[in-house]
Design a protein around this motif. Structure first.
Motif, short mmCIF file in Angstrom:
data_model
loop_
_atom_site.label_atom_id
_atom_site.label_comp_id
_atom_site.label_asym_id
_atom_site.label_seq_id
_atom_site.Cartn_x
_atom_site.Cartn_y
_atom_site.Cartn_z
N ASP A 1 0.83 -1.20 0.00
CA ASP A 1 0.00 0.00 0.00
C ASP A 1 0.88 1.26 0.00
N PRO A 2 0.72 2.13 -1.00
CA PRO A 2 1.56 3.35 -1.07
C PRO A 2 1.49 4.23 0.17
N LYS A 3 0.37 4.19 0.89
CA LYS A 3 0.27 5.05 2.08
C LYS A 3 1.26 4.63 3.17
N ASP A 4 1.81 3.41 3.05
CA ASP A 4 2.79 2.92 4.03
C ASP A 4 4.22 3.15 3.57
N LEU B 1 2.89 6.32 -6.00
CA LEU B 1 2.08 6.72 -4.85
C LEU B 1 0.58 6.74 -5.17
N PRO C 1 -2.98 5.86 -5.07
CA PRO C 1 -3.69 5.04 -4.07
C PRO C 1 -4.28 3.77 -4.69
#
Length: 599
Positions: free
Chosen positions: A403-406, A548, A550
C-alpha cells in the motif's frame, strides 16, 4: 623449641582457619546461587537420565532443517550451553542445534561413572535417543547429524564416527584435539587436584580474574545476565570429579581412538594459533596437517586466535561451516520446490568440486540440459561468470498488496531507482535456461509450436499448451465462485479480453516477457484504456510519483479471482512494486516458496 613450634603452627592454623572461612563462605554463596541456577535451568536444556545420573541437553533452532548440529564441549568447560552460544546463535535460524553437557559440566549432575571413551559416548548417545534426536537402526534418516566438538571432545567425535558410521555425517572441529596431540602432552595431576581443592573451598572466588578472563565473557556475544550466570556455573563446575577423571583417562582414550580411526566422513577442522593448548603455534598446526595429509575427507582452516576459537572467530566459522554443510547435501535444499512445482520434470543432482556448485541434469520429455544451481538461478557453465546479473527464480511475493500510504521516503526512492529504464536494462532478468527445457521455448519457432488456442471465460486466448489444463481448473473455480459472488459475476461480464502469447520483451527491458513463453495472461476489462492498470502507463502521466497512486484508484480483479489464480500457481502482477494489475503469470515455484516461508 616450644617457641619455634608455636611460630610454625600459627601460620598453619591461620591458613586452615582461612580455608575453613573461605569454604563456609563458598558453600553459602553456592547455596544461594543454586537457587537462581535452578530457576533458569529449564531455559538452558532438559535433564535426561543416563545411568546413575542426569545430564543436560539443550535443543534449539530450526526443527525443519536437513541438519542437526551436535555441539560437544572441551575439557573443563564450566557451561557448554553458554560457551557455544556465540556460534550456535548464528546457526539456529537455518539449522537445528543441540548442546550436550557431559557429566560434571554445566547444568548436568556429576555422577560417578567411568570416564573412558566408551562410557562418555554411550551417555551422549543415550541422551540424544531419549530426546528424540537420535534413532538407532533407522533405515532413512530425516536429518544429517553433524558433530561440532571442541578440544578434547574431538576424541569422542572420532570414536563416534568410527563406531557408528551410519549415525554421523560430518564433523566441524573447533580446535578439536586429535589423538596425536595427547601423545606427548604433559598432564600434571597434582596441579589438577590442587585446582579442584581450591575451587571446592572457594579460593577461586578470591581471584575473580580467573573467571572474568574466560573467552565466553571477554569475547563472546552472551548478554550481561548470561555472563553472571556463567560465573555462577564457573564456581560450581570447575574441576568437578568427572572432569578430573576425564583428564586421567585422556591418554588411554586417545590411543583407543587412534587405533580405530579410519573414518572417511567429511570434516572441516578449524585450527587455532596454539595459544591455550600448551603447544607452540607451528607444532599445533602441524598436528592437523599431518592428520589430513592422506585423508581426502578433511579440510583445514587456520584461525589466528586462541584455543576457544568459537568465542573469537564465530562469524568466519559460521560462514565456512555453511559452505561445508551445503556440500554435504545430496542436493540444494530449495531444489525440492522445483520438483514439486514441475513433477513431470526430472532433476538429477551432483556436486561439482571444480565449480563448488551443484550440477543439475534436467530432463523434460525429450529435452535435456545440464545447468548449475548458481544460488537457484539454473545457469549453464558459461554463464556462471554472469551469475550476479540474473534475477533469482524464487523471491518474496507478498501476501497483501503493498500500500503506497505505508511507503517511506526511502521506499519511494528505491522504487524510482528500480523502475529507472537504465537500471532495468542492466540486468539479465529471470534466467531463461530452465524454462527452455521445461517449456521448449528456446526460440520463437520452438515456443510457437506449443501455442494453442483456448477459450477462457468466453474469450479466445493463446497460451502455451502445457498450462491449458491448469487454466481450465482456474476457469472452473471462477465460474463456480460467480454463482454466489456478485463481484466475480460482474468481472466476467465486463471482461474484454484475455491475451496470452506475444513474442516480445518486458517494457524498458531487453529481457523476454513471460508472454513470449505463453505463460502470462493479460486480463483486460471493458474500457481498460481509461483505467490505471499498469505502472509504466501511469508513469507517463506522473513521472515522479506514479508509485504513490492510491490502491482505490487502480483497477483490480476481484480478490476472489486473484486467490483462485494463486491457488493454481499463478502470480498476480498487482502485488509487485512496479504493478501490472491486468497481468497473471504461471510461476508455481514462487507460490510454493512463499507458502513455505509464511509457515
Amino acid at each position: 623449641m616450644k617457641k619455634k613450634f608455636i611460630l610454625c603452627v600459627i601460620p598453619i592454623v591461620i591458613v586452615l582457619i582461612f580455608f575453613v572461612i573461605s569454604g563456609i563462605f563458598h558453600k553459602i554463596r553456592c547455596k544461594n546461587e543454586n537457587i537462581e541456577l535452578q530457576s533458569v535451568a529449564n531455559e538452558y536444556g532438559t535433564l535426561v537420565e543416563v545411568g546413575n545420573h542426569k545430564i543436560n541437553v539443550f535443543v534449539d533452532g530450526n526443527e525443519e532443517s536437513d541438519f542437526v548440529l551436535v555441539f560437544m564441549s572441551g575439557a573443563g568447560t564450566c557451561s557448554p550451553v553458554l560457551d557455544f552460544k556465540s556460534l550456535y546463535s548464528l546457526f539456529k535460524k537455518d539449522f537445528q542445534i543441540v548442546v550436550v553437557e557431559k557429566s560434571g559440566y554445566g547444568f548436568s549432575q556429576d555422577g560417578n561413572s567411568d570416564r573412558n571413551i566408551e562410557t562418555i559416548l554411550a551417555e551422549t548417545r543415550l541422551a540424544l535417543k531419549k530426546i528424540g534426536i537420535l534413532e538407532e537402526n533407522q533405515p532413512e534418516k530425516d536429518k544429517k547429524m553433524i558433530l561440532v566438538p571442541h578440544s578434547m571432545s574431538m576424541l569422542e567425535a572420532l570414536f563416534w564416527a568410527n563406531s557408528f558410521p551410519n549415525e554421523v555425517d560430518g564433523i566441524i572441529g573447533l580446535d578439536g584435539a586429535i589423538p596425536k596431540t595427547y601423545e606427548n602432552m604433559k598432564i600434571n595431576f597434582l596441579v589438577l587436584k590442587l585446582a579442584q581443592f581450591a575451587n571446592k573451598i572457594g579460593l577461586t572466588r578470591l581471584v575473580p580474574n580467573i573467571c572474568n578472563s574466560s573467552s565466553a565473557i571477554t569475547n563472546g556475544t552472551i548478554s550481561d545476565q548470561e555472563k553472571n550466570l556463567y560465573k555462577k556455573l564457573f564456581y560450581k563446575k570447575t574441576m568437578t570429579n568427572p572432569m578430573v577423571e576425564e583428564a586421567k583417562n585422556v591418554k588411554e582414550n586417545a590411543l583407543k581412538v587412534e587405533e580405530i580411526d579410519k573414518t572417511e566422513i567429511p570434516m572441516i577442522l578449524f585450527v587455532s594459533n596454539g595459544i591455550g593448548t600448551g603447544y607452540e603455534k607451528k607444532q599445533w598446526i602441524n598436528f592437523f596437517y599431518d592428520y589430513a595429509k592422506n585423508r581426502k575427507n578433511v579440510q583445514i582452516r587456520k584461525l589466528d586466535c586462541p584455543h576457544y576459537v568459537h568465542n573469537f572467530e564465530y562469524e568466519s566459522i559460521y560462514e565456512e561451516s555453511c559452505k561445508f554443510l551445503i556440500e554435504l547435501l545430496d542436493e540444494p535444499e530449495l531444489l525440492q520446490i522445483f520438483k514439486d512445482a514441475y513433477p513431470w520434470v526430472k532433476f538429477k543432482c551432483q556436486f561439482d568440486e571444480a565449480e563448488k556448485d551443484w550440477k543439475i541434469k534436467i530432463k523434460a520429455e525429450n529435452r535435456r540440459a545440464t545447468l548449475y544451481w548458481a544460488d537457484g538461478k539454473f545457469l549453464p557453465k558459461e554463464e556462471l561468470k554472469n551469475k550476479d546479473l540474473y534475477s533469482p527464480f524464487l523471491y518474496h511475493y507478498p501476501k497483501e498488496i503493498p500500500d503506497p500510504k505505508d511507503f517511506t521516503t526511502e521506499d519511494v526512492e528505491r522504487i524510482r531507482n528500480f523502475s529507472n529504464p537504465k537500471n532495468r536494462t542492466e540486468g539479465k532478468g529471470t534466467p531463461p535456461f530452465l524454462y527452455d527445457v521445461i517449456y521448449d521455448c528456446k526460440s520463437r519457432i520452438a515456443v510457437e509450436s506449443h501455442i494453442k488456442s483456448l477459450s477462457f471465460l468466453n474469450k479466445r486466448s493463446n497460451p502455451h499448451e502445457f498450462i491449458h489444463e491448469v487454466l481450465k481448473k482456474v476457469e472452473k473455480d471462477i465460474l463456480e465462485a460467480a454463482k454466489t459472488d456478485e463481484e466475480v459475476k460482474t468481472f466476467i461480464e465486463k471482461l474484454d479480453s484475455a491475451d496470452s502469447y506475444s513474442w516480445r520483451s518486458i517494457s524498458d527491458s531487453g529481457n523476454r516477457s513471460f508472454h513470449s513463453l505463453g505463460l502470462a495472461f493479460d486480463i483486460l476489462p471493458k474500457g481498460w484504456k481509461t483505467k490505471n492498470l499498469y505502472w509504466a502507463w501511469r508513469r507517463d502521466l506522473d513521472k515522479e510519483n506514479w508509485m504513490l497512486l492510491p490502491l482505490d484508484r487502480r483497477w483490480m480483479p476481484p480478490q476472489k479471482v486473484i486467490e483462485i489464480f494463486e491457488s493454481h500457481g499463478f502470480l498476480w502482477g498487482g502485488k509487485w512494486i512496479i504493478w501490472d494489475n491486468m497481468h497473471f503469470e504461471y510461476r508455481p515455484e514462487v507460490i510454493l516458496y512463499n507458502k513455505i516461508n509464511r509457515k
